[in-house]
Write a protein that holds these residues in place. Sequence first.
Motif, PDB file in Angstrom:
ATOM      1  N   SER A  11       0.816  -1.217   0.000  1.00 24.64           N
ATOM      2  CA  SER A  11       0.000   0.000   0.000  1.00 24.64           C
ATOM      3  C   SER A  11       0.844   1.259   0.000  1.00 24.64           C
ATOM      4  CB  SER A  11      -0.885   0.018   1.246  1.00 24.64           C
ATOM      5  OG  SER A  11      -1.466  -1.234   1.452  1.00 24.64           O
ATOM      6  N   GLU A  45      -2.652   4.221  -1.644  1.00 29.19           N
ATOM      7  CA  GLU A  45      -3.279   4.957  -0.557  1.00 29.19           C
ATOM      8  C   GLU A  45      -3.145   6.457  -0.789  1.00 29.19           C
ATOM      9  OE1 GLU A  45      -2.614   3.227   3.312  1.00 29.19           O
ATOM     10  OE2 GLU A  45      -3.714   1.515   2.516  1.00 29.19           O
ATOM     11  N   GLN A  77      -7.549   4.169  -3.423  1.00 28.28           N
ATOM     12  CA  GLN A  77      -8.431   4.539  -2.310  1.00 28.28           C
ATOM     13  C   GLN A  77      -9.293   5.748  -2.647  1.00 28.28           C
ATOM     14  OE1 GLN A  77      -5.916   4.579   1.233  1.00 28.28           O
ATOM     15  NE2 GLN A  77      -6.660   2.518   1.717  1.00 28.28           N
ATOM     16  N   ASN A 182      -7.587   2.272   5.702  1.00 33.35           N
ATOM     17  CA  ASN A 182      -6.781   1.100   5.929  1.00 33.35           C
ATOM     18  C   ASN A 182      -7.579  -0.034   6.571  1.00 33.35           C
ATOM     19  OD1 ASN A 182      -4.214  -0.305   7.121  1.00 33.35           O
ATOM     20  ND2 ASN A 182      -3.512   1.319   5.761  1.00 33.35           N
ATOM     21  N   ASP A 186      -8.666  -3.379   4.482  1.00 34.50           N
ATOM     22  CA  ASP A 186      -8.131  -4.680   4.885  1.00 34.50           C
ATOM     23  C   ASP A 186      -9.260  -5.652   5.180  1.00 34.50           C
ATOM     24  OD1 ASP A 186      -5.522  -3.948   4.522  1.00 34.50           O
ATOM     25  OD2 ASP A 186      -5.106  -3.531   6.633  1.00 34.50           O
TER      26      ASP A 186
END
Length: 471
Positions: A11, A45, A77, A182, A186
Amino acid sequence: MADSPIRVRFSPAPTGYLHVGGARSALFNWMYAQRTGGTMVLRVEDTDADRSRPELIKAIHDNLAWLGITWDEEYLQSDRFDQYRAAAQDFLDRDLAYRCDCSQDDVKARFEASGEQGGYDGHCRDRNVQPGEGVVVRFRTPDSGVTAYDDIIRGRVEFDNATLEDFVIVRSSGVPLFHVANAYDDLDMGITHVVRGEDLVNTVPRVLLLRQAMLGPDRQDTPPPVFAHLPLIVNEKRQKLSKRRDDVSVGDYAARGYLPEAMRNYLLTLGWGPRDGGEEIRPIEELVAQFDLADINAAPAFFDVKKLDHFNAEYIRALPVEEYIERVQPFLEDTDVGPIDPDLFGRMAAFVQGRVRLLSESASFLDWVVGEPREPSEKDWNKVMGNSEEKLAMTGNVLDRVAERLADCDWTPEALEAVVFGVGEELETKTQMSVRMALSGARSGIPLFEPMAELDRHVVIGRLRAARAKL
RNA sequence: GCCCCCAUCGUUCAGUGGCCUAGGACACCUGCCUUUCACGCAGGCAACACGGGUUCGAAUCCCGUUGGGGGUGCCA
C-alpha cells in the motif's frame, strides 16, 4: 495465482517515487504470495489529496515491474471515499465517534498547559458539536484496557488504551484519513497478512479498534490479519532511510546501472536469510521456496551499498555476454566520450563485463579507445614510467623500439602482443605497463592488445611518441 | 515528555539451553595466479553491550541498566 486464501497487499502512498524501503515491503509481500500461492493486492493509498500526485502511480508501477514484482489486483483509495465516509457516518450514528471543532492550536495549547500526556484531551466528547466549518470527526477510544496483537516477527505487542487519544478519522474537508481507509480496506478486501515497515507498528491499535467497530458486535469473531512488521532499513548512522539525506530512489538505482535481479536479491538479505544457510546470491525461485515471514529478523538492517555492488557485479558477470551487451546499451549513448559504437563495444564486451560493478561503468573502460588517453596523475605516471634516470631511460627505449616495430607489423592483437612482448625480451624488461600508460593514460584496464588493434596504426604510434617526449 | 521496538565480527545473515575454543557472506589485510586490472584460489583480522538472576549448564530464558531507533499530524 489465487489458489490459496492468503491475501497480502502493498500500500504505497503516491507522494514520492518508490524508495528502497517501500520496494522491500513490496518484495516481502510478493515473496509470501509467491510461496503460498496467495493473492497480491496493490492498493494505492492516496487519501491525502494535498500530497498525492497521481502521475507518480505510473512510476511506482514501473519500479515494481522493474524489480519483477507482480500483483493480481489493484485499487485506488480515492475511488472508495464514499465507502470510508459511510463507515465514519455509521460510527457517528452508533456514538462510537463524535464531531470536534477544536483547532489544532487549541489542542496543542491545552496539551502544553496540562503538562500531562500528549495529544487530544477529549474536549468535545460530549459537546454534541454539529457539522460545520473546521469540524472533524474523532474516534472514541477506550479509556481503559489494553489493545494487543501478535506480530509474527516481534511477538506480542501491547498498548495501553489510556495512552490512545481520540484520533481524527475524517478531516474537516470531509475526506477520511488513512486509518479508516486502511481498516476498511483490509477488512473489505479480505487481507490475511499485513506485511509492512516497523514505522507503522503504533498505528496498529487504532486500526484494530476501527476494525472491531466496523465489525460490530455480531462479527467480533472475525480474526484480524496476521501482522508482520519488517525491520527498518537504516543508513550508516542507524537512522531510517530518508529521501532527503540518503540514496533511496529505486529508479535512481536503475539509472545508475544496477540490475533488478541484484537489487531484489540484495533487498532479500536485509532482515532475512535463506533457511538452509546456503548461498545468499541465488535464483529467486530458490529463495521463494524457503521464504517465511516467521524467519524475518526484528533488528534494523543497514543498507550497505558496497554489498549491493558486490551482488550487482556477480549478477553482471553471470549474464551471457549477449545479454550483458543488450542490457548495457542504454548506458552507451550518453557517456563522457560521446556515444560508443555498438559494434566496437560488442567486440570488447567480454573484457569489460568481468570488470564492472555497475552497467554504467562500462563505457569508461573504452574511453581511450574511443577518445583520447586520460590525463594520468603524476603519481601513476611516475610509478609506471619510472622515477629514476635509469628506469626512465629504459622506458624510453621500450617506447621507441615498440613504435618502430609497429610501423610495419600486422595489425592484429596477436601481432601487437608479439611486438610488445618481443621488445620486452630483447631489453629484458616488462613492457606492457608503459605501453598501456602511453596509450590509455591509466595503469589498469581491460586487456591491452585487443583494444589496441581497434586503434589506427598512426594513432598508436603517435601516442607512443607523445609519451616518449613527455618522459 | 509519553508510547512502542531493537541489541552476535565494521556490515549482514546463522545460532531458538549443552553440537560454540560462535559459523557463512560482504568489507578490509596477506599470499598465489596473471607482463595491467578484474576474476579465481589459499589464509588472516574480527562479535555474543553491561549487570543481576533461572539452570548441572546460557549468545540462547527472565529482570534491570546502558545504548540505538521508530512513533507521537485534519501524512502514510
